[in-house]
Design a protein around this motif. Sequence first.
Motif, PDB file in Angstrom:
ATOM      1  N   LEU A   1       0.790  -1.307  -0.172  1.00 16.88           N
ATOM      2  CA  LEU A   1      -0.373   0.390   0.208  1.00 16.88           C
ATOM      3  C   LEU A   1       0.772   1.600  -0.062  1.00 16.88           C
ATOM      4  O   LEU A   1       1.688   1.558   0.794  1.00 16.88           O
ATOM      5  CB  LEU A   1      -0.736   0.048   0.984  1.00 16.88           C
ATOM      6  N   LYS A   2       0.500   2.311  -0.622  1.00 12.72           N
ATOM      7  CA  LYS A   2       1.813   3.420  -0.780  1.00 12.72           C
ATOM      8  C   LYS A   2       0.654   4.328  -0.590  1.00 12.72           C
ATOM      9  O   LYS A   2      -0.490   5.220  -1.179  1.00 12.72           O
ATOM     10  CB  LYS A   2       1.884   3.757  -2.642  1.00 12.72           C
ATOM     11  N   THR A   3       0.992   5.122   0.348  1.00  9.45           N
ATOM     12  CA  THR A   3       0.371   6.462   0.918  1.00  9.45           C
ATOM     13  C   THR A   3       1.077   7.514   1.107  1.00  9.45           C
ATOM     14  O   THR A   3       1.930   7.412   1.698  1.00  9.45           O
ATOM     15  CB  THR A   3      -0.848   5.993   1.918  1.00  9.45           C
ATOM     16  N   SER A   4      -0.100   8.819   1.060  1.00  8.75           N
ATOM     17  CA  SER A   4       0.868  10.364   1.578  1.00  8.75           C
ATOM     18  C   SER A   4       0.223  10.413   2.417  1.00  8.75           C
ATOM     19  O   SER A   4      -0.613  10.910   2.964  1.00  8.75           O
ATOM     20  CB  SER A   4       0.614  10.436   0.687  1.00  8.75           C
ATOM     21  N   VAL A   5       1.519  10.463   3.635  1.00  9.46           N
ATOM     22  CA  VAL A   5       0.793  11.233   5.107  1.00  9.46           C
ATOM     23  C   VAL A   5       1.813  12.213   5.305  1.00  9.46           C
ATOM     24  O   VAL A   5       2.509  12.916   4.832  1.00  9.46           O
ATOM     25  CB  VAL A   5       0.400   9.934   6.040  1.00  9.46           C
ATOM     26  N   TRP A   6       0.425  12.884   6.433  1.00 12.61           N
ATOM     27  CA  TRP A   6       1.466  13.854   7.577  1.00 12.61           C
ATOM     28  C   TRP A   6       1.687  13.464   8.458  1.00 12.61           C
ATOM     29  O   TRP A   6       0.835  13.078   9.255  1.00 12.61           O
ATOM     30  CB  TRP A   6       0.144  15.102   7.385  1.00 12.61           C
ATOM     31  N   TYR A   7       3.162  13.589   9.174  1.00 12.31           N
ATOM     32  CA  TYR A   7       3.647  13.014  10.305  1.00 12.31           C
ATOM     33  C   TYR A   7       3.960  13.988  10.769  1.00 12.31           C
ATOM     34  O   TYR A   7       4.363  15.087  10.901  1.00 12.31           O
ATOM     35  CB  TYR A   7       4.850  12.686   9.891  1.00 12.31           C
ATOM     36  N   HIS A   8       3.518  13.945  12.530  1.00 10.36           N
ATOM     37  CA  HIS A   8       3.856  15.105  13.056  1.00 10.36           C
ATOM     38  C   HIS A   8       4.267  14.099  14.794  1.00 10.36           C
ATOM     39  O   HIS A   8       4.004  13.091  15.136  1.00 10.36           O
ATOM     40  CB  HIS A   8       2.632  16.137  13.597  1.00 10.36           C
ATOM     41  N   GLU A   9       5.712  15.109  15.089  1.00  3.95           N
ATOM     42  CA  GLU A   9       5.891  14.940  16.394  1.00  3.95           C
ATOM     43  C   GLU A   9       6.336  15.468  17.117  1.00  3.95           C
ATOM     44  O   GLU A   9       7.016  16.286  16.666  1.00  3.95           O
ATOM     45  CB  GLU A   9       7.040  13.524  15.928  1.00  3.95           C
ATOM     46  N   VAL A  10       6.374  15.515  18.331  1.00  4.41           N
ATOM     47  CA  VAL A  10       6.714  16.672  19.238  1.00  4.41           C
ATOM     48  C   VAL A  10       7.424  16.386  19.955  1.00  4.41           C
ATOM     49  O   VAL A  10       6.874  14.823  20.986  1.00  4.41           O
ATOM     50  CB  VAL A  10       5.079  17.447  18.974  1.00  4.41           C
ATOM     51  N   TRP A  11       7.880  16.505  21.369  1.00  2.00           N
ATOM     52  CA  TRP A  11       9.119  16.089  22.389  1.00  2.00           C
ATOM     53  C   TRP A  11       9.176  17.696  23.092  1.00  2.00           C
ATOM     54  O   TRP A  11       9.973  18.351  21.951  1.00  2.00           O
ATOM     55  CB  TRP A  11      10.192  14.767  22.014  1.00  2.00           C
ATOM     56  N   ASN A  12       9.685  17.551  24.148  1.00  2.00           N
ATOM     57  CA  ASN A  12      10.293  18.436  24.994  1.00  2.00           C
ATOM     58  C   ASN A  12      11.784  18.082  25.236  1.00  2.00           C
ATOM     59  O   ASN A  12      12.265  16.944  25.618  1.00  2.00           O
ATOM     60  CB  ASN A  12      10.015  18.235  26.302  1.00  2.00           C
ATOM     61  N   ASP A  13      12.901  19.391  24.785  1.00  2.00           N
ATOM     62  CA  ASP A  13      14.329  18.717  24.906  1.00  2.00           C
ATOM     63  C   ASP A  13      14.030  19.988  26.207  1.00  2.00           C
ATOM     64  O   ASP A  13      14.271  21.333  26.126  1.00  2.00           O
ATOM     65  CB  ASP A  13      15.404  19.592  23.772  1.00  2.00           C
ATOM     66  N   GLU A  14      15.569  19.565  27.244  1.00  2.00           N
ATOM     67  CA  GLU A  14      15.276  20.191  28.607  1.00  2.00           C
ATOM     68  C   GLU A  14      16.409  21.208  28.242  1.00  2.00           C
ATOM     69  O   GLU A  14      16.251  22.096  29.037  1.00  2.00           O
ATOM     70  CB  GLU A  14      15.551  19.085  29.721  1.00  2.00           C
ATOM     71  N   PHE A  15      17.387  20.882  27.440  1.00  2.00           N
ATOM     72  CA  PHE A  15      18.864  21.765  26.986  1.00  2.00           C
ATOM     73  C   PHE A  15      18.086  22.857  25.991  1.00  2.00           C
ATOM     74  O   PHE A  15      19.240  23.438  26.090  1.00  2.00           O
ATOM     75  CB  PHE A  15      19.627  21.245  26.505  1.00  2.00           C
ATOM     76  N   LEU A  16      16.552  23.481  25.447  1.00  2.00           N
ATOM     77  CA  LEU A  16      16.751  24.065  23.976  1.00  2.00           C
ATOM     78  C   LEU A  16      15.994  24.950  24.950  1.00  2.00           C
ATOM     79  O   LEU A  16      14.614  24.760  23.947  1.00  2.00           O
ATOM     80  CB  LEU A  16      16.249  23.004  23.253  1.00  2.00           C
TER      81      LEU A  16
END
Length: 439
Positions: free
Chosen positions: A74-89
Amino acid sequence: MALLCSCILMAAMGLVALAVPHPRSSALHHLTKQLLGQYRKEVRPVHNWTEATTVYLDLSVHAVLDVDVQNQKLKTSVWYHEVWNDEFLSWNSSMFDEIREISLPLSAIWAPDIIINEFMDIERSPDLPYVYVNSSGAIRNSKPIQVVSACSLQTYAFPFDIQNCSLTFNSILHTVEDIDLSFLRNREDIRYHKKAFLNDSEWQLLSVTSAYSILQSGAGDFAQIQFNVVIRRRPLAYVVSLLIPSIFLMLVDLGSFYLPPNCRARIVFKTSVLVGYTVFRVNMSDEVPRTAGSTSLIGVFFTICMALLVLSLSKSILLIKFLHDERRGGQEQPLSCLRRDSEADGSLTCPSARATCAEATESPVCQEHQVQAGTLKEVWLQLRSINNHLQARDKVYQQEVKWLALLYRFDQLLFQSYLVVLGLYTLTLCSLWALWNGL
């Protein structure tokens, strides 16, 4: 005067240069230098190493590009989102001209090693080298991806098939003690979010369900999130080009049972229908998806109908051949039989009369008696030959009637079987269509 104008122009340019801040003295430059000056991207960005870094994931399906049933891809086009916290930034925005969010190169900071387990091809996405970082240290990475994933595609209900393909995200190296996963949005919002999906293709998006689980293995426990993409095919084009012509062809074949079983025109008619079946089957094979493990329902019914057609055609051919042999074996030539019987009976039954007439004198009375006896014998032999011929024809006719009665029963059985198959075919297609519309 010219000298005075030149001095004034140079003084104005100097004032403008002093008014424009130098890039190295800007707040954004100082902030970027402070964040990345002592930053180590090789280390997970936490002060306490026993705390896990939580990565929030989200997925939006944009389009279904290709469904390869034969290769189960299966070939799909998706929007991928990821969020994480960086304590040094993280920083105090009041110290940097109220800057609350900046963009940083993704290659310069730590990023989670999240992969899709069902990947079958290289990831195809535009190169987006930057991510957004806010003052609290939250990093937001968003990108479009063309995903070629493995999927168990079923074609039994074609063209009313519904496919359920999963995309499973997890860390390839870090266990749940290091990287944990969570949802960026509510799961119900993810399930029914269809605004970004393009509905102009052959497939329609039904839902995107999601689930969180822990994968236990010998290397440790890994957090994973699975998105189930449920799509269904739009069947109208296949109904017009495949299903309706196939039903018409079956009805034409069904009408051939009203021809007499011993009619040669029936063989010609069924042969033409068989050619039509073959041509339609060849054309259908290019449109119906094929897999090694299963076949479509329309292909099964079509094969059964072809088998019934071949069986009926073979039966008609054998019947015509048998009746032709019977008639040919029982056929007699009356005149030749009369001639042979007359010669044989004359030589076997009249030796005494011939001897008597030969010894007697050639008187008119003897000659008249000989002529009358020969005429009566000839008439008797002709009647007996005709009787034998009629009896032989009667036997052939009785045998033909028996075979026709047997073949009529067999024809009725095939006709009823054909009606059952056609009824099941129509009922199944209508049920599948009703289920398809109910989703």
